[in-house]
Design a protein around this motif. Structure first.
Motif, PDB file in Angstrom:
ATOM      1  N   PRO A  61       0.803  -1.232   0.000  1.00 12.76           N
ATOM      2  CA  PRO A  61       0.000   0.000   0.000  1.00 12.76           C
ATOM      3  C   PRO A  61       0.838   1.285   0.000  1.00 12.76           C
ATOM      4  CG  PRO A  61      -0.925  -1.584   1.536  1.00 12.76           C
ATOM      5  CD  PRO A  61       0.367  -2.164   1.039  1.00 12.76           C
ATOM      6  N   VAL A  62       1.958   1.290   0.697  1.00  9.39           N
ATOM      7  CA  VAL A  62       2.803   2.492   0.740  1.00  9.39           C
ATOM      8  C   VAL A  62       3.398   2.769  -0.637  1.00  9.39           C
ATOM      9  CG1 VAL A  62       4.885   3.484   1.743  1.00  9.39           C
ATOM     10  CG2 VAL A  62       3.305   2.219   3.177  1.00  9.39           C
ATOM     11  N   CYS A  63       3.940   1.746  -1.280  1.00  7.46           N
ATOM     12  CA  CYS A  63       4.540   1.940  -2.603  1.00  7.46           C
ATOM     13  C   CYS A  63       3.480   2.263  -3.647  1.00  7.46           C
ATOM     14  CB  CYS A  63       5.347   0.711  -3.004  1.00  7.46           C
ATOM     15  SG  CYS A  63       6.853   0.504  -2.019  1.00  7.46           S
ATOM     16  N   GLU A  64       2.273   1.690  -3.513  1.00 10.70           N
ATOM     17  CA  GLU A  64       1.178   2.047  -4.424  1.00 10.70           C
ATOM     18  C   GLU A  64       0.861   3.530  -4.309  1.00 10.70           C
ATOM     19  OE1 GLU A  64      -2.309  -0.322  -3.864  1.00 10.70           O
ATOM     20  OE2 GLU A  64      -1.390  -2.101  -4.733  1.00 10.70           O
ATOM     21  N   TRP A  65       0.807   4.026  -3.064  1.00 13.33           N
ATOM     22  CA  TRP A  65       0.506   5.435  -2.842  1.00 13.33           C
ATOM     23  C   TRP A  65       1.594   6.320  -3.443  1.00 13.33           C
ATOM     24  CZ3 TRP A  65      -3.674   7.908  -0.942  1.00 13.33           C
ATOM     25  CH2 TRP A  65      -3.530   9.244  -0.620  1.00 13.33           C
ATOM     26  N   ARG A  66       2.843   5.972  -3.214  1.00 13.52           N
ATOM     27  CA  ARG A  66       3.956   6.764  -3.761  1.00 13.52           C
ATOM     28  C   ARG A  66       3.966   6.728  -5.286  1.00 13.52           C
ATOM     29  NH1 ARG A  66       8.456   4.726   0.570  1.00 13.52           N
ATOM     30  NH2 ARG A  66       7.730   6.002   2.285  1.00 13.52           N
ATOM     31  N   ALA A  68       1.328   6.354  -7.195  1.00 13.35           N
ATOM     32  CA  ALA A  68       0.200   7.178  -7.635  1.00 13.35           C
ATOM     33  C   ALA A  68       0.552   8.663  -7.544  1.00 13.35           C
ATOM     34  CB  ALA A  68      -1.019   6.869  -6.794  1.00 13.35           C
ATOM     35  N   GLU A  69       1.245   9.055  -6.484  1.00 16.43           N
ATOM     36  CA  GLU A  69       1.677  10.459  -6.359  1.00 16.43           C
ATOM     37  C   GLU A  69       2.648  10.829  -7.467  1.00 16.43           C
ATOM     38  OE1 GLU A  69       3.377  10.617  -2.429  1.00 16.43           O
ATOM     39  OE2 GLU A  69       1.599  11.596  -1.640  1.00 16.43           O
TER      40      GLU A  69
END
Length: 75
Positions: A61-66, A68-69
């Motif tokens: 989830p953290v890498c997905e968020w990064r 996406a940013e």
């Protein structure tokens, strides 16, 4: 003497046996959830929300968020 994780050390510098069992929990690591074997993130090797049989790139989830940013339109 206490360290920032909340575990006590003895005079020899080794953690007591009772504290070593909960050291992973107090060190900020999430406990491993029961269920199917989860795939590792391709960037940081942390467990993801996807099973190992998931096709394609798997991100935590953290890498997905990064990601996406990073790829978001700055319009």
């Amino acid at each position: 003497m206490s360290n920032y994780c909340g575990t006590e050390t003895t005079t020899t510098g080794a953690a007591p046996a009772s504290a070593s069992a909960s050291a992973a929990e107090t060190a900020g690591q999430a406990p491993v959830a029961a269920g199917p074997p989860f795939a590792a993130c391709v960037l940081c090797q942390e467990p993801t929300e996807y099973p190992e049989s998931h096709k394609g790139i798997t991100l935590c989830p953290v890498c997905e968020w990064r990601e996406a940013e990073r790829t978001a339109c700055s319009g």
